[in-house]
Design a protein around this motif. Structure first.
Motif, short mmCIF file in Angstrom:
data_model
loop_
_atom_site.label_atom_id
_atom_site.label_comp_id
_atom_site.label_asym_id
_atom_site.label_seq_id
_atom_site.Cartn_x
_atom_site.Cartn_y
_atom_site.Cartn_z
N THR A 205 29.80 11.87 35.22
CA THR A 205 29.62 11.27 36.33
C THR A 205 27.58 11.28 35.91
OG1 THR A 205 29.32 12.72 37.58
CG2 THR A 205 31.32 11.22 37.57
N THR A 206 27.03 10.20 36.68
CA THR A 206 25.49 9.84 36.76
C THR A 206 24.49 10.65 37.96
OG1 THR A 206 26.34 8.72 35.10
CG2 THR A 206 23.61 8.13 35.95
N ASP A 207 23.76 10.68 37.74
CA ASP A 207 23.52 10.62 39.26
C ASP A 207 22.56 9.65 39.39
OD1 ASP A 207 22.08 11.52 41.65
OD2 ASP A 207 20.65 13.37 40.59
N SER A 208 22.91 8.61 40.18
CA SER A 208 22.42 7.61 40.85
C SER A 208 21.97 7.76 41.72
CB SER A 208 23.76 6.68 41.11
OG SER A 208 24.41 6.97 41.93
N ARG A 209 21.22 8.75 42.50
CA ARG A 209 20.28 8.83 43.65
C ARG A 209 18.37 8.58 43.30
NH1 ARG A 209 21.69 15.03 45.04
NH2 ARG A 209 21.44 14.65 42.18
N HIS A 210 18.34 7.70 43.11
CA HIS A 210 16.86 6.86 42.88
C HIS A 210 16.76 5.56 43.20
CE1 HIS A 210 19.26 3.85 40.05
NE2 HIS A 210 19.87 4.22 39.82
N ILE A 211 15.52 5.50 43.58
CA ILE A 211 14.78 4.15 44.22
C ILE A 211 14.79 2.67 43.87
CG2 ILE A 211 13.57 5.27 45.69
CD1 ILE A 211 11.06 4.51 43.15
N TYR A 212 16.28 2.43 42.61
CA TYR A 212 15.87 1.45 42.00
C TYR A 212 17.71 0.16 41.83
CZ TYR A 212 12.12 3.12 38.87
OH TYR A 212 11.47 4.32 38.27
N ASP A 213 17.02 -0.78 42.00
CA ASP A 213 18.11 -1.78 42.63
C ASP A 213 19.38 -1.68 41.22
OD1 ASP A 213 17.26 -2.26 44.83
OD2 ASP A 213 16.46 -5.06 43.57
N VAL A 214 20.64 -1.74 41.54
CA VAL A 214 22.27 -1.73 40.75
C VAL A 214 22.36 -2.76 40.58
CG1 VAL A 214 22.54 0.89 40.89
CG2 VAL A 214 23.18 -0.41 42.25
N ALA A 215 23.54 -3.21 39.87
CA ALA A 215 23.82 -4.25 39.23
C ALA A 215 25.66 -3.80 39.14
CB ALA A 215 23.69 -5.00 37.65
N LEU A 216 26.26 -4.93 39.68
CA LEU A 216 27.89 -5.17 40.23
C LEU A 216 28.59 -5.19 38.46
CD1 LEU A 216 28.09 -8.29 42.92
CD2 LEU A 216 28.07 -5.87 43.52
N ASN A 217 29.23 -4.34 38.67
CA ASN A 217 30.35 -4.12 37.12
C ASN A 217 31.13 -5.27 37.14
OD1 ASN A 217 31.97 -3.30 35.45
ND2 ASN A 217 32.93 -2.10 36.94
N SER A 298 18.57 6.49 36.47
CA SER A 298 17.50 5.53 36.15
C SER A 298 16.72 5.30 35.22
CB SER A 298 16.87 6.74 37.11
OG SER A 298 17.16 8.09 36.19
N PRO A 299 17.15 5.61 34.06
CA PRO A 299 16.91 5.21 32.67
C PRO A 299 16.82 3.56 32.45
CG PRO A 299 18.23 7.74 32.13
CD PRO A 299 18.03 7.00 33.66
N TYR A 300 18.50 3.25 33.45
CA TYR A 300 18.79 1.93 33.02
C TYR A 300 18.35 0.93 34.27
CZ TYR A 300 21.99 3.89 29.26
OH TYR A 300 22.58 4.64 27.89
N ALA A 301 18.01 1.87 35.16
CA ALA A 301 18.02 1.04 36.46
C ALA A 301 16.26 0.61 36.71
CB ALA A 301 18.44 1.92 37.03
N ALA A 302 15.62 1.31 35.83
CA ALA A 302 14.31 1.39 35.83
C ALA A 302 13.54 0.25 35.61
CB ALA A 302 13.60 2.56 34.59
N ASP A 303 12.14 -0.35 36.73
CA ASP A 303 11.66 -1.92 36.24
C ASP A 303 11.75 -1.89 34.91
OD1 ASP A 303 11.48 -2.27 39.54
OD2 ASP A 303 9.94 -0.71 39.32
N ASP A 304 10.98 -1.07 34.02
CA ASP A 304 10.81 -2.00 32.67
C ASP A 304 12.02 -2.12 31.98
OD1 ASP A 304 8.34 -1.13 33.10
OD2 ASP A 304 7.90 0.71 31.88
N TYR A 305 13.08 -1.19 32.10
CA TYR A 305 14.65 -1.26 30.77
C TYR A 305 14.87 -2.68 31.98
CZ TYR A 305 18.38 -0.06 28.05
OH TYR A 305 19.41 -0.47 27.60
N GLN A 306 14.68 -2.70 33.37
CA GLN A 306 15.75 -4.14 33.30
C GLN A 306 15.00 -5.30 33.35
OE1 GLN A 306 18.82 -4.74 35.41
NE2 GLN A 306 18.67 -2.28 35.11
N GLY A 307 13.24 -5.04 33.52
CA GLY A 307 12.54 -6.25 32.81
C GLY A 307 12.71 -6.39 31.11
N ALA A 308 13.52 -6.04 30.23
CA ALA A 308 14.14 -5.66 28.50
C ALA A 308 14.59 -6.85 28.45
CB ALA A 308 13.68 -4.98 28.24
N LEU A 309 15.54 -5.85 30.02
CA LEU A 309 17.04 -7.15 29.88
C LEU A 309 17.07 -8.48 30.12
CD1 LEU A 309 19.32 -4.39 31.12
CD2 LEU A 309 19.06 -5.51 28.52
#
Length: 392
Positions: A205-217, A298-309
């Motif tokens: 499982t993944t530690d999702s305790r971060h400040i970034y927004d998350v997307a729906l499944n 957090s690596p996937y929810a981070a602003d830079d990653y979401q900006g690339a997507l």
């Protein structure tokens, strides 16, 4: 009017990995290029550029004569130990209680072209006189057929890095025109110590305790796709080495289960995840709206990653909190990777682990029979389906 296919672009990391594989593998560069999905001339140019840039570099020899002699002695000892270890890796299971001694004789007979009989008999705990007496006995017709079949089974097992169980070995034999049953193949492999590594239970499982927004499944466990680059899934795992952890990020195309992007680093962060995404986007050039599914770390929810997507016009999807099965194909790939490679090796350095993983990814995409693709490799599946579409 058909659109002209987009020409793939390759990241510098991918080029460096490809050059390293081309310069270190015993197979022709053209085959390395084919297995990586690169035109051979492109890879030749990368290798030529690398050699030109490093033409003046030479290793410095500072070893004394005494040290050189000691190294030679140690290398002789290591060769002996490696030979014994290689024999035991192939036939060690035949030393278990209850296994007929004739199985050991048969193993020695098959391996005598690779190792001295004296060494084989010592490691397998039989006398040479007993082995030579067994050789003189006539074999039954069934035994001769099994011996011939076992040669091919062993060749398939070795060619696929000892990762195939009896089901995949059977598939290869059937494709070669041999009409044999699965129970016979399983028995011959079992009796001769040809065991594929069993999977370990794995659910991370993944530690999702971060400040970034998350997307729906949005993928919602629809783990199939009608065409390449419609849906990708990704994840990050760790590989133990004597130097510490090496982290691996991958992106997998759900159409063929091909690993379309990867990156490795000593750190688990957004740069690692972005490296795999950059490779996949440049190599595959997906159309706008493709689904990109990962966990909510957090690596996937981070602003830079979401900006690339967002720049790639991807539809972002994330697993529910603490539910690894929402990204089951990624988990399945990592389980296979660890079963077939990571758990079999002890890596002294991160660099050694990286090289082994690169070789595995090349083999996995180009050659490994995948049950999802009706037992053809991901790249073979894509080529086959593309040919069928063009014919239609």
């Amino acid at each position: 009017m058909n659109e002209k296919p987009k020409r793939p672009r390759f990241t510098e990391e991918f080029k460096a990995d490809a050059v390293r594989l081309a310069m270190s593998e015993s197979v022709p560069t053209a085959r390395v290029a084919r297995d990586l999905g690169v035109h051979p001339n492109t890879l030749y140019n990368w290798v030529a550029k690398h050699r030109a840039e490093h033409a003046g570099e030479r290793p410095t020899d500072t070893v004394s004569d005494d040290e050189r002699e000691e190294l030679r002695r140690l290398r002789r000892e290591v060769r002996i130990l490696k030979e014994e270890r290689e024999i035991l890796k192939k036939g060690g299971s035949l030393l278990r209680q209850g296994v007929p001694v004739t199985q050991r004789y048969r193993f020695i007979n098959e391996e005598k072209a690779n190792h001295p009989v004296r060494t084989l008999c010592r490691v397998m705990r039989v006398s040479r006189s007993g082995f030579y007496d067994w050789q003189k006995r006539p074999l039954s017709k069934r035994a001769r057929e099994n011996a011939a079949l076992l040669v091919q089974i062993d060749e398939i097992f070795e060619a696929n890095h000892k990762r195939y169980g009896f089901r995949r070995v059977l598939r290869v034999l059937l494709a070669r025109g041999h009409h044999v049953g699965k129970h016979r193949i399983a028995r011959l492999m079992r009796e001769n110590g040809l065991f594929a590594r069993k999977r370990r239970a794995f659910c991370r499982t993944t530690d999702s305790r971060h400040i970034y927004d998350v997307a729906l499944n949005k993928l919602n466990r629809e783990f199939t796709a009608a065409a390449p680059n419609q849906a990708w899934v990704g994840d990050i795992t760790y590989v133990p080495t004597a130097e510490g952890w090496l982290y691996l990020a991958v992106l997998i195309d759900l159409y063929s289960r091909r690993v379309v992007g990867w990156a490795m680093s000593r750190y688990i962060d957004k740069k690692l995840a972005l490296g795999a995404l950059d490779m996949a986007l440049n190599h595959r050039r997906p159309e706008a709206g493709f689904i990109h599914h990962t966990d909510r770390g957090s690596p996937y929810a981070a602003d830079d990653y979401q900006g690339a997507l967002k720049h790639a016009q991807a539809t972002v999807s994330m697993s529910r909190k603490g539910n690894c099965w929402d990204d089951a194909p990624s988990e399945s790939f990592f389980s296979t990777l660890k079963t077939e490679l990571i758990y079999r090796e002890e890596f002294a350095t991160r660099d050694a682990a990286r090289h082994a993983i690169l070789r595995y990814l090349m083999w996995y995409n180009a050659h490994r029979l995948h049950s999802f693709n009706d037992y053809v490799s991901p790249m073979q599946f894509e080529r086959f389906m593309l040919t069928n579409d063009e014919a239609a």
